[in-house]
Design a protein around this motif. Structure first.
Motif, mmCIF file in Angstrom:
data_model
loop_
_atom_site.group_PDB
_atom_site.id
_atom_site.type_symbol
_atom_site.label_atom_id
_atom_site.label_comp_id
_atom_site.label_asym_id
_atom_site.label_seq_id
_atom_site.Cartn_x
_atom_site.Cartn_y
_atom_site.Cartn_z
ATOM 1 N N ASP A 295 0.870 -1.255 -0.589
ATOM 2 C CA ASP A 295 0.099 0.097 0.088
ATOM 3 C C ASP A 295 0.373 0.875 0.053
ATOM 4 O OD1 ASP A 295 -2.296 -1.932 -0.319
ATOM 5 O OD2 ASP A 295 -3.061 -0.979 2.098
ATOM 6 N N LEU A 296 2.220 0.995 0.791
ATOM 7 C CA LEU A 296 2.770 2.262 1.142
ATOM 8 C C LEU A 296 3.385 2.619 -0.374
ATOM 9 C CD1 LEU A 296 4.043 5.141 2.376
ATOM 10 C CD2 LEU A 296 5.402 3.058 3.164
ATOM 11 N N TYR A 297 3.316 1.541 -1.544
ATOM 12 C CA TYR A 297 4.560 1.718 -2.643
ATOM 13 C C TYR A 297 3.725 2.866 -3.496
ATOM 14 C CZ TYR A 297 5.007 -0.080 -7.342
ATOM 15 O OH TYR A 297 5.361 0.101 -8.676
ATOM 16 N N GLN A 298 2.349 2.093 -3.270
ATOM 17 C CA GLN A 298 1.430 2.404 -4.243
ATOM 18 C C GLN A 298 0.776 4.169 -3.855
ATOM 19 O OE1 GLN A 298 0.183 1.134 -7.134
ATOM 20 N NE2 GLN A 298 0.057 3.260 -7.422
ATOM 21 N N GLN A 299 1.494 4.250 -2.777
ATOM 22 C CA GLN A 299 0.891 5.712 -2.151
ATOM 23 C C GLN A 299 2.430 7.120 -2.694
ATOM 24 O OE1 GLN A 299 0.187 6.632 1.634
ATOM 25 N NE2 GLN A 299 1.254 8.652 1.589
ATOM 26 N N LEU A 300 3.602 5.699 -1.871
ATOM 27 C CA LEU A 300 4.714 6.603 -2.533
ATOM 28 C C LEU A 300 4.667 6.796 -4.044
ATOM 29 C CD1 LEU A 300 6.919 5.849 -0.647
ATOM 30 C CD2 LEU A 300 5.731 7.912 0.310
ATOM 31 N N ALA A 301 4.580 5.584 -5.395
ATOM 32 C CA ALA A 301 4.233 6.411 -6.786
ATOM 33 C C ALA A 301 3.641 6.963 -7.405
ATOM 34 C CB ALA A 301 4.250 4.335 -7.132
ATOM 35 N N ASP A 302 2.235 7.286 -6.271
ATOM 36 C CA ASP A 302 1.788 8.128 -6.782
ATOM 37 C C ASP A 302 2.239 9.547 -6.534
ATOM 38 O OD1 ASP A 302 0.496 6.410 -8.331
ATOM 39 O OD2 ASP A 302 -1.715 6.207 -6.625
ATOM 40 N N GLU A 303 2.237 9.701 -5.165
ATOM 41 C CA GLU A 303 2.457 11.207 -4.282
ATOM 42 C C GLU A 303 4.248 11.571 -4.358
ATOM 43 O OE1 GLU A 303 0.503 11.190 -1.363
ATOM 44 O OE2 GLU A 303 -1.454 9.658 -2.253
ATOM 45 N N VAL A 304 5.085 10.955 -4.685
ATOM 46 C CA VAL A 304 6.814 11.569 -3.971
ATOM 47 C C VAL A 304 6.535 12.334 -5.617
ATOM 48 C CG1 VAL A 304 8.681 10.949 -4.896
ATOM 49 C CG2 VAL A 304 7.559 9.307 -2.463
ATOM 50 N N PRO A 305 7.434 13.775 -5.665
ATOM 51 C CA PRO A 305 7.713 14.156 -6.515
ATOM 52 C C PRO A 305 8.858 13.871 -7.257
ATOM 53 C CG PRO A 305 8.837 15.515 -4.486
ATOM 54 C CD PRO A 305 7.657 13.644 -4.131
ATOM 55 N N TRP A 306 8.362 12.709 -7.993
ATOM 56 C CA TRP A 306 9.743 11.660 -8.693
ATOM 57 C C TRP A 306 9.771 12.739 -9.823
ATOM 58 C CZ3 TRP A 306 11.412 8.056 -6.855
ATOM 59 C CH2 TRP A 306 10.206 6.939 -5.571
ATOM 60 N N ARG A 307 11.654 12.634 -10.514
ATOM 61 C CA ARG A 307 12.069 13.524 -11.232
ATOM 62 C C ARG A 307 13.127 12.771 -12.348
ATOM 63 N NH1 ARG A 307 15.429 15.127 -7.061
ATOM 64 N NH2 ARG A 307 17.633 14.138 -7.667
ATOM 65 N N ALA A 308 12.868 13.010 -13.679
ATOM 66 C CA ALA A 308 14.257 12.242 -14.558
ATOM 67 C C ALA A 308 15.341 13.304 -14.947
ATOM 68 C CB ALA A 308 13.334 11.311 -16.068
ATOM 69 N N GLU A 309 16.202 12.572 -14.528
ATOM 70 C CA GLU A 309 17.701 12.605 -14.974
ATOM 71 C C GLU A 309 17.975 12.293 -16.011
ATOM 72 O OE1 GLU A 309 20.292 12.879 -11.425
ATOM 73 O OE2 GLU A 309 18.617 14.351 -10.328
ATOM 74 N N ARG A 310 18.594 13.304 -16.078
ATOM 75 C CA ARG A 310 19.930 13.016 -17.666
ATOM 76 C C ARG A 310 21.582 13.655 -17.336
ATOM 77 N NH1 ARG A 310 18.149 12.399 -22.237
ATOM 78 N NH2 ARG A 310 20.007 12.891 -23.434
ATOM 79 N N ARG A 311 22.393 11.823 -17.248
ATOM 80 C CA ARG A 311 24.023 12.163 -17.362
ATOM 81 C C ARG A 311 24.904 12.485 -18.120
ATOM 82 N NH1 ARG A 311 23.661 9.404 -11.437
ATOM 83 N NH2 ARG A 311 22.665 10.417 -10.003
ATOM 84 N N GLN A 312 25.793 13.258 -18.071
ATOM 85 C CA GLN A 312 27.073 12.681 -18.938
ATOM 86 C C GLN A 312 27.652 11.201 -19.080
ATOM 87 O OE1 GLN A 312 27.805 15.891 -20.497
ATOM 88 N NE2 GLN A 312 29.273 14.174 -22.260
#
Length: 203
Positions: free
Chosen positions: A46-63
């Motif tokens: 249940d916590l997994y689903q809540q975090l997947a939906d609500e955490v401010p996820w960001r995609a990054e790019r790296r050299q």
């Protein structure tokens, strides 16, 4: 889009709750060790689903050599003093600090959406971890993925499948003398969220 999560048959507790903090220790060598506690967090799916939906996820790019590439996972980071996205995570940080006698101040979140997401071999050896024994605690939610450990410079690999509320803590000289990774897999797997609790100036 993350693969659908296959819930654990044993994880039906609501709300999420922590069990006793009594891990089993495995010595990797004379100076490095890991503590493992399967299912420390119940209600983890249940916590997994809540975090997947609500955490401010960001995609990054790296050299990477001559190219800029996508980081193969989503990230979020909670600095010292920042409110964590669920009270049970604040409790986990507090209990880990008390148990290991070192204050865990930050929490890094990684979202492995499917088997194509991964993290390469590395150690958390920047800052204080480059010269001081310290701890890194990983709480895993969602579908199990193997965390691999090997001596720095190569050697036999140790494998820990982590998911559904499992805890793994790396301690001693582990960050300086060992490396860890989450490899890609061609198998269809559900998403996994890894929460890394670290002390001050361990990166």
């Amino acid at each position: 889009m993350p693969q659908a999560l296959q819930a654990s048959l044993w994880d039906g507790v609501d709300p999420p709750a922590l069990g006793p903090l009594v891990p089993d220790r495995a010595h990797l060598d004379a100076t490095a060790w890991v503590d493992v506690l399967p299912g420390w967090l119940t209600g983890a799916d249940d916590l997994y689903q809540q975090l997947a939906d609500e955490v401010p996820w960001r995609a990054e790019r790296r050299q990477m050599y001559d190219s800029v590439v996508d980081v193969p996972r989503l990230l979020s980071f909670y600095r010292a003093g920042a409110a964590l996205p669920h009270p049970v995570l604040a409790e986990a940080k507090q209990r880990l600090s008390a148990h290991y006698g070192e204050e865990f101040t930050t929490a890094g979140f990684c979202f492995y959406r499917d088997g194509g997401d991964s993290v390469a071999w590395h150690g958390d050896d920047k800052g204080r971890g480059s010269h001081t024994d310290t701890h890194v605690a990983i709480l895993s939610l969602g579908s199990p993925r193997p965390l691999l450990l090997r001596p720095r410079g190569g050697g036999p690999t140790t494998r820990y499948p982590l998911g559904h509320g499992d805890l793994l803590v790396m301690g001693g000289a582990c960050q300086r003398t060992w490396e860890h990774a989450i490899p890609k897999t061609a198998r269809p797997v559900g998403g996994r969220i890894s929460i890394q609790f670290r002390p001050h100036d361990v990166l």
